[in-house]
Structure formats: C-alpha cells, structure tokens
Design a protein around this motif. Structure first.
Motif, PDB file in Angstrom:
ATOM      1  N   ILE A   1     -41.467  -8.119   7.356  1.00 27.35           N
ATOM      2  CA  ILE A   1     -40.464  -7.203   6.813  1.00 27.35           C
ATOM      3  C   ILE A   1     -39.212  -7.969   6.394  1.00 27.35           C
ATOM      4  O   ILE A   1     -38.604  -7.678   5.369  1.00 27.35           O
ATOM      5  N   LYS A   2     -38.855  -8.989   7.168  1.00 25.39           N
ATOM      6  CA  LYS A   2     -37.655  -9.767   6.848  1.00 25.39           C
ATOM      7  C   LYS A   2     -37.784 -10.509   5.517  1.00 25.39           C
ATOM      8  O   LYS A   2     -36.808 -10.919   4.925  1.00 25.39           O
TER       9      LYS A   2
ATOM     10  N   TYR B   1     -38.988  -9.178   2.771  1.00 28.70           N
ATOM     11  CA  TYR B   1     -38.789  -8.292   1.638  1.00 28.70           C
ATOM     12  C   TYR B   1     -37.298  -8.133   1.371  1.00 28.70           C
ATOM     13  O   TYR B   1     -36.489  -8.130   2.310  1.00 28.70           O
ATOM     14  N   PRO B   2     -36.926  -8.006   0.094  1.00 28.25           N
ATOM     15  CA  PRO B   2     -35.493  -7.817  -0.199  1.00 28.25           C
ATOM     16  C   PRO B   2     -34.997  -6.534   0.463  1.00 28.25           C
ATOM     17  O   PRO B   2     -35.608  -5.483   0.304  1.00 28.25           O
ATOM     18  N   HIS B   3     -33.994  -6.646   1.237  1.00 26.93           N
ATOM     19  CA  HIS B   3     -33.404  -5.459   1.844  1.00 26.93           C
ATOM     20  C   HIS B   3     -31.972  -5.770   2.257  1.00 26.93           C
ATOM     21  O   HIS B   3     -31.546  -6.915   2.235  1.00 26.93           O
ATOM     22  N   GLU B   4     -31.269  -4.719   2.594  1.00 26.34           N
ATOM     23  CA  GLU B   4     -29.863  -4.844   2.935  1.00 26.34           C
ATOM     24  C   GLU B   4     -29.664  -4.166   4.280  1.00 26.34           C
ATOM     25  O   GLU B   4     -30.205  -3.093   4.511  1.00 26.34           O
ATOM     26  N   GLU B   5     -28.959  -4.814   5.162  1.00 19.55           N
ATOM     27  CA  GLU B   5     -28.665  -4.199   6.452  1.00 19.55           C
ATOM     28  C   GLU B   5     -27.164  -4.051   6.602  1.00 19.55           C
ATOM     29  O   GLU B   5     -26.423  -5.007   6.352  1.00 19.55           O
TER      30      GLU B   5
ATOM     31  N   THR C   1     -38.272   4.191   8.616  1.00 21.36           N
ATOM     32  CA  THR C   1     -37.174   3.237   8.839  1.00 21.36           C
ATOM     33  C   THR C   1     -37.702   1.810   9.026  1.00 21.36           C
ATOM     34  O   THR C   1     -37.070   0.988   9.678  1.00 21.36           O
ATOM     35  N   ARG C   2     -38.857   1.546   8.470  1.00 21.43           N
ATOM     36  CA  ARG C   2     -39.437   0.204   8.352  1.00 21.43           C
ATOM     37  C   ARG C   2     -40.015  -0.384   9.626  1.00 21.43           C
ATOM     38  O   ARG C   2     -40.396  -1.542   9.626  1.00 21.43           O
TER      39      ARG C   2
END
Ligand SMILES: [Zn+2]
Length: 170
Positions: free
Chosen positions: A12-13, A15-19, A95-96
């Motif tokens: 999961i880390k 994949y492009p994502h924003e936290e 929520t992934r």
C-alpha cells in the motif's frame, strides 16, 4: 485464501497517496435529498427520485437531473430487492486496510415498482453482497436476485450501512 492478489501493508505504501490529519472539526448538512434518503434507511425504506424527461431513477436521490439540467419530478420508493449487475472481490477496506476475509462489492439494480416506471432506467447502487467470493469467480453472482439484509430497527442510524449487505433471495 481465494483468488486474486492480496495486498500487503508494505504494498500500500508504494501506491501514490497522501496522509494528513485534519486539524479542524466541521459539520456538513446532508441536504434535502440525502436527508430523506438516510431517514428512509433508518425506517427500512429506500427512496430515490426520478426524471420524467430522460426516464432516469436516482438512488441515492438527486434533486437535479444531471442529464437534463432540470429539477427532478418526484420521489419513488424502490424495492429493497433487485438484480446484481456486476461485482468484484475486494481485499482492502474503504480506508485501505488489508481485509482478513475479502468482501464482495456489487452493483445492484433495485426493482422500481409501478407501471409508470417500467420504462425508467436505474443504473443501480453499490453495496456489499453477502455471497461466497467463489460465486464472483464462477460468474454465478451476475444476474443473481438479492434482497437487503437490514440491521434490526433499533440499531439503524440513518446510514447506508443500515443495510448490512444484499443477500441472495431464498
Ligand atoms: Zn433527466
């Protein structure tokens, strides 16, 4: 483990994502259409709206037809029973988080009662299906007749999750 490729936390880390953390609190009103829809769910009913010009039924309801750019023509209570149009096996939560047991998510075309709606189009709603993931892989789920499995009335909160899932009609 059923088929497909389960996703690990380390994947999961990648994949492009924003936290980010929201430093503020706010309220959002559900609005006229969603308020009636959510209140209906609390009472075990599914409400939609319809547009007579293009013949579309909207569940969840809209107040304006996005195809005709005009207000909808009224409300319709659709059945809590319908036909599975499509479905997938999901290995991650909304929520992934990876799921221990995969869930089946589908699009269900609910029955719209009344002769006046016989020509209307209803694209369907997305919800969980309480079916064996094997039924997705074998294509058995497609076209399956399903019915809402409602939470007990005293546990409903006016949420789409007042319907636990749609299960095969027995
Ligand atoms: Zn329309």
């Amino acid at each position: 483990m059923v088929g497909g490729t389960p996703i690990k936390e380390s994947d999961i880390k990648n994949y492009p994502h924003e936290e980010w953390t929201r430093p503020f609190q706010y309220n959002v009103t559900a609005g006229t259409a969603y308020s009636k829809f959510l209140e209906g769910l609390r009472n075990g009913k599914i409400y939609g709206t319809y547009c007579s010009r293009c013949g579309q039924v909207f569940v969840p309801p809209k107040m304006y037809c996005p195809y005709c750019f005009k207000p909808v023509d009224g409300w319709v209570e659709v059945k809590d029973e319908g036909t599975v149009i499509t479905a997938v096996i999901s290995y991650i939560s909304g929520t992934r988080e990876p799921l221990k047991e995969p869930k089946v998510v589908g699009v269900i075309k609910l029955d719209v009662p009344g002769k006046e709606f016989s020509e209307h189009r209803f694209p369907g709603i997305m919800h969980y299906l309480c079916v064996d993931p094997e039924d997705v892989k074998s294509m058995k789920v497609f076209g399956m007749r399903v019915k809402a499995r409602w939470k007990p009335a005293n546990q409903r909160t006016g949420s789409v999750l007042d319907i636990e899932c749609f299960e095969p009609v027995r």
